[in-house]
Design an enzyme around this catalytic site. Structure first.
Site, short mmCIF file in Angstrom:
data_model
loop_
_atom_site.label_atom_id
_atom_site.label_comp_id
_atom_site.label_asym_id
_atom_site.label_seq_id
_atom_site.Cartn_x
_atom_site.Cartn_y
_atom_site.Cartn_z
N GLU A 51 -31.75 4.92 19.54
CA GLU A 51 -32.75 5.79 18.90
C GLU A 51 -32.21 7.20 18.63
O GLU A 51 -32.96 8.16 18.52
CB GLU A 51 -34.01 5.84 19.77
N SER A 53 -39.01 1.00 20.20
CA SER A 53 -39.12 0.85 18.74
C SER A 53 -39.30 -0.61 18.28
O SER A 53 -38.94 -0.96 17.16
CB SER A 53 -37.90 1.44 18.03
N TYR A 113 -41.43 3.03 11.31
CA TYR A 113 -40.56 4.03 10.69
C TYR A 113 -40.47 3.97 9.17
O TYR A 113 -39.99 4.91 8.55
CB TYR A 113 -39.15 3.94 11.28
N ARG A 134 -46.65 9.07 26.64
CA ARG A 134 -47.60 8.32 25.79
C ARG A 134 -47.76 6.91 26.33
O ARG A 134 -46.80 6.27 26.73
CB ARG A 134 -47.04 8.25 24.37
N ASP A 174 -49.15 3.06 25.65
CA ASP A 174 -49.52 2.11 24.59
C ASP A 174 -50.39 1.00 25.17
O ASP A 174 -50.09 0.46 26.23
CB ASP A 174 -48.27 1.46 23.97
N GLU A 191 -47.18 -0.47 27.84
CA GLU A 191 -46.00 0.28 28.29
C GLU A 191 -46.28 1.77 28.26
O GLU A 191 -47.26 2.21 27.65
CB GLU A 191 -44.80 -0.02 27.39
N ASN A 235 -44.25 5.46 27.41
CA ASN A 235 -43.08 6.14 26.84
C ASN A 235 -43.00 7.51 27.49
O ASN A 235 -43.93 8.32 27.36
CB ASN A 235 -43.25 6.29 25.33
N GLY A 238 -41.62 10.27 20.59
CA GLY A 238 -41.14 10.97 19.39
C GLY A 238 -41.86 12.29 19.15
O GLY A 238 -43.03 12.45 19.48
#
Ligand SMILES: Nc1ncnc2c1ncn2[C@@H]1O[C@H](COP(=O)(O)OP(=O)(O)O)[C@@H](O)[C@H]1O
Ligand SMILES: [Mg+2]
Length: 313
Positions: free
Chosen positions: A19, A147, A213, A252, A254, A267, A269, A273
């Site tokens: 990433e 990702s 993306y 964050r 999810d 999960e 993070n 981003g």
């Protein structure tokens, strides 16, 4: 905290993970935001410069804008601990645990945080039996990627071997997880509070790499449309999911809601981003927090483990 009080700040960006490109985008934006707030921020790319350089620069604190391996998994956090440089986000344990989806789920199961049923896979797994136990469709994923890389939404047991092989390219640990049909949500966390939930919608099979993306038809809906009480309950549960992993500072979470509105956590993070399309900045904006203020808030939460036990979650 006033700008001079932050001292000389390293914005860690780039790095060696898959990433890297996204991290460079996140880092450039964070750097510009901190500079706009008169903070003495400098870019530092751990791929180009070593730990000796990090030490020699005598940074007062570090903003971690790295994603994935070496940046989000506890490695760089450990280096910063040893150098005594306060850093943003979760500590060594929370970072490493959240990077591993399988062990994340084990902790959540132990703590009663709802997560889809799953099984660890090996080459020798009886794929037909796994499909039967978990039901189809199901997700096959590498434990330590981001990702949506290496993931398959599996609809036929006969495709299992291929999906397993794809995931195994990315990590030695591969899991199969029950597929939750329903609504996808994400909860940004900032300083022990959950930001407004964002609902994600894609016409694709799931929120895959393209949807994240490239695709122009991914929709981000905030406010997410849930009644305020229901949203608050999921925000609280998201915070708990974050904390039991030992995560802190910002991040964050999810999750999916099934058709009956029950949440299933996927999960966490720990270094999400920060690009102009990213979700935490989007949620912050809806909470009335500008991107520049968000960056300064995150930096203000930078700690080492010694300081105030801040990384215990
Ligand atoms: N069990 C599941 N049920 C439904 N959708 C899932 C499930 N697991 C993953 N997904 C979909 O795949 C996407 C990526 O999965 P996630 O576990 O968040 O890994 P990543 O680290 O790649 O973001 C999710 O945003 C969601 O759209
Ligand atoms: Mg995700």
């Amino acid at each position: 905290m006033s700008a001079p009080a932050f001292g000389k700040v390293a914005v860690l960006m780039g790095g060696r993970s898959a990433e890297r490109a996204v991290s460079l985008k996140s880092g450039e934006r964070v750097l510009a935001a901190l500079k706009a707030k008169n903070i003495d921020a400098r870019a530092f790319d751990p791929k180009e410069r070593g730990i000796d350089a990090l030490m020699a620069e005598r940074f007062d604190r570090a903003f971690i804008a790295l994603h994935g391996r070496y940046g989000e998994d506890g490695s760089i956090q450990g280096v910063l601990e040893l150098l005594g440089i306060p850093y943003t986000g979760s500590g060594v344990l929370g970072s490493a645990l959240a990077m591993d989806k399988w062990r994340t789920k084990l902790v959540w199961q132990a703590c009663g945080v709802p997560t889809p049923r799953s099984e660890l896979l090996t080459k020798a797994s009886d794929f037909a039996a796994v499909s039967k136990r978990l039901g189809l469709p199901l997700m096959v994923k590498p434990a330590k990627e981001g990702s949506s890389i290496g993931m398959t939404k599996l609809k036929r047991a006969s495709d299992f071997a291929e999906a397993y092989a794809l995931a195994a390219n990315y990590d030695g640990i591969v899991i199969a997880e029950s597929y939750v049909e329903g609504t996808e949500l994400t909860a940004g966390v900032l300083d022990n509070e959950a930001l407004p939930l964002i609902r994600l919608e894609t016409p694709r099979e799931f929120y895959d790499y393209e949807a994240k993306y490239a695709a122009a038809d991914t929709r981000y809906i905030v406010p997410c449309g849930l009644p305020p009480d229901a949203e608050r309950a999921i925000q609280d549960e998201s915070l708990r999911a974050f904390r039991v992993l030992g995560c802190s500072g910002w991040g964050r979470v999810d999750l999916m809601l099934d058709r009956s509105g029950k949440p299933y956590f996927l999960e966490v993070n720990t270094s999400p981003g920060m690009t102009d399309h990213s979700l935490v900045p989007m949620a912050a904006r809806h909470a009335g927090i500008s991107f520049e203020d968000l960056c300064v808030r995150i930096l203000g939460l930078a700690r080492t483990a010694d300081e105030a036990g801040a990384h215990v979650g």
